[in-house]
Write an enzyme that holds these catalytic residues in place. Structure first.
Site, mmCIF file in Angstrom:
data_model
loop_
_atom_site.group_PDB
_atom_site.id
_atom_site.type_symbol
_atom_site.label_atom_id
_atom_site.label_comp_id
_atom_site.label_asym_id
_atom_site.label_seq_id
_atom_site.Cartn_x
_atom_site.Cartn_y
_atom_site.Cartn_z
ATOM 1 N N SER A 18 126.357 12.937 44.550
ATOM 2 C CA SER A 18 125.090 13.589 44.812
ATOM 3 C C SER A 18 125.311 14.572 45.960
ATOM 4 O O SER A 18 126.384 15.185 46.036
ATOM 5 C CB SER A 18 124.040 12.522 45.128
ATOM 6 N N HIS A 45 124.167 14.804 40.648
ATOM 7 C CA HIS A 45 122.758 15.190 40.826
ATOM 8 C C HIS A 45 122.687 16.669 41.176
ATOM 9 O O HIS A 45 123.428 17.146 42.028
ATOM 10 C CB HIS A 45 122.124 14.423 41.994
ATOM 11 N N ASP A 138 121.545 5.787 44.181
ATOM 12 C CA ASP A 138 121.958 5.806 42.781
ATOM 13 C C ASP A 138 123.438 5.424 42.713
ATOM 14 O O ASP A 138 124.216 5.745 43.606
ATOM 15 C CB ASP A 138 121.726 7.214 42.197
#
Lengths: 194, 272
Positions: A18, A45, A138
């Site tokens: 991310s 992401h 996540d």
């Protein structure tokens, strides 16, 4: 310490990242050997509108074939598959790709958890998952599944991460196989057996 | 979410029950996705065993409604992929405007956001009066929502941005009135819509259309089922009509694809 386990063949490598993970990817990709014997899947992401930016960027840094994943496409060795922006990406039993536009998970679509979890059961001990820098949690649940099915969990050393929260959460909640500094990642991947 | 709460065999058992007891066939859905939906629902509703879950799904009609709504994906938005709507506005609908009457099928319409988006574009092109939009879904409860034309107000900022990017000509807020947390869309839009249940897996063609819009529905089907649905669409599209799919969907591997021509870069094909 990991030498014995790492002789297990790698059926697929999945890298989740991310915020702050792009720098690591741009460090890893130019250093990868050309004859990687397994598919590499990236779940990163990013904003839904920047669709091909990541793909184009990585293409320019590696001789491996890089493409945004198409639904029903089969994973194949030596290729890099990028989860498309704004879709979850799952791996089927026959190693084909399913895309899914369902609710965001951990405020994210694609969610790293979703891909890790679906691949965990398919590849079992032959799965290697790497979790990079990021600022949400996540990936943690996904790594638990990877562990449960006997796959290998590799986490970026939070001290070398631009955004340490994500790898930190993983280290706190999952028993990792390895914690690696970002500049040791390419070497680790190059030594995995296809 | 415990990802291994239900195994592959149990998924199969459950889906066979659903087919036998309720007549809905999910056996040709993409396995990983449907399994994930099932495990998600099992966790959300705090079932303690697969046996209990299976029994409830099989016998409890009220619960099955919920099952159907949660197992299918009902995430959608207005003017999703603005460049797609721009192409509809500039390349497709003006061509259909030369017909005396326009019939459009929005297949798998869910809560109706795409049908309303389409109606707005038709209205701006002065074509809505001679159009009829058939909006269908497998799931009766999402159709009830679609009929009302009320969407959560907090999404409207995003929808408004999408609308402008897609070439929208007006102030988006002219199309709805805010009512507490909901935006109620103008009734002139859904006066031209017919809502009905239709199951792409088991139901037949019911009319001929100049445009079929089916976006982010086929990604949940396996390849064989995708091809069956393309055949269904093929028998429901007039010659020179259009088929529009989601941003990651494609006709590519369907044997009859060569009878269709891609419209520019969008996921829109024209039947030759």
């Amino acid at each position: 310490m990991a030498e014995t386990v790492d002789s297990t063949p790698c059926g697929a490598l999945i890298i989740g990242g991310s915020a702050g993970s792009l720098d690591v990817l741009l460090e890893i990709f130019p250093a990868l050997r050309k004859d990687i014997g397994f598919p590499i899947v990236l779940v990163v992401h990013r904003k839904a509108s920047n669709e091909s930016l990541l793909t184009d960027l990585l293409k320019s840094r590696t001789t491996l074939e890089v493409s945004e994943a198409e639904e029903k496409e089969f994973l194949s060795p030596g290729k890099v598959f990028i989860a498309p922006a704004d879709y979850h990406m799952l791996i089927e039993e026959d190693q084909s790709i399913s895309l899914d536009y369902s609710e965001k998970v951990n405020y994210s679509r694609p969610s790293i958890d979703v891909t890790f979890q679906s691949a965990a059961e398919v590849f079992r001990e032959k799965l290697v998952c790497i979790l990079l820098s990021g600022s949400n949690a996540d990936g943690v649940e996904g790594l638990k599944s990877v562990n449960n099915f006997g796959g290998r969990v590799v986490i970026q050393n939070p001290n070398t991460a631009i955004m340490p929260y994500m790898p930190q959460q993983a280290v706190l909640n999952v028993e990792p196989h390895l914690i690696l500094d970002s500049h040791d990642m390419a070497d680790y991947i190059n030594k995995l057996n296809g | 979410m415990i990802s291994d709460a239900i195994d592959n065999e149990q998924v199969e058992i459950l889906l066979n029950d659903v087919l036998e007891s309720h007549g809905y066939d999910f056996l040709e859905y993409s396995h990983a996705s449907i399994k994930r939906r099932i495990i998600r629902l099992y966790g959300l509703d705090n079932f303690v065993s697969f046996a209990e879950f299976r029994y409830t799904v099989k016998t409890d009609k009220q619960y099955f409604k919920r099952f159907l709504e949660e197992i299918t994906v009902n995430v959608t938005e207005m003017f999703r992929d603005p460049s797609f709507y721009k192409s509809l506005r500039n390349d497709v609908l003006p061509v259909l405007g030369t017909y005396p009457f326009i019939r459009i099928w929005v297949a798998g319409c869910s809560t109706g956001e795409e049908a309303y988006s389409l109606a707005i574009v038709l209205k701006e092109l002065n074509l809505l009066n001679k159009s009829l939009i058939y909006a269908t879904d497998i799931n009766p409860s999402v159709l009830d929502k679609a009929k009302k034309g009320m969407f959560p107000l907090n999404y409207l900022k995003q929808y408004s941005e999408n609308y402008l990017q897609s070439g929208g000509l007006k102030d988006f807020s002219a199309y709805y009135t805010a009512n507490y947390s909901l935006a109620k869309f103008d009734e002139s839009l859904n006066s031209k819509m017919i809502f009905s249940t239709h199951n792409l897996v088991s139901d037949h063609s019911f009319n001929e259309f100049q445009l079929i819009l089916c976006r982010n529905v086929l990604i949940y089907f396996d390849k064989d089922l995708q091809h069956k649905v393309f055949n269904l669409f093929d028998s429901s599209i007039e010659k020179l009509g259009y088929l529009a799919l989601g941003s990651k969907e494609s006709l590519e591997f369907w044997p009859k694809a060569k009878e269709y021509k891609r419209v520019k870069m969008e996921k829109i094909w024209r039947k030759l």
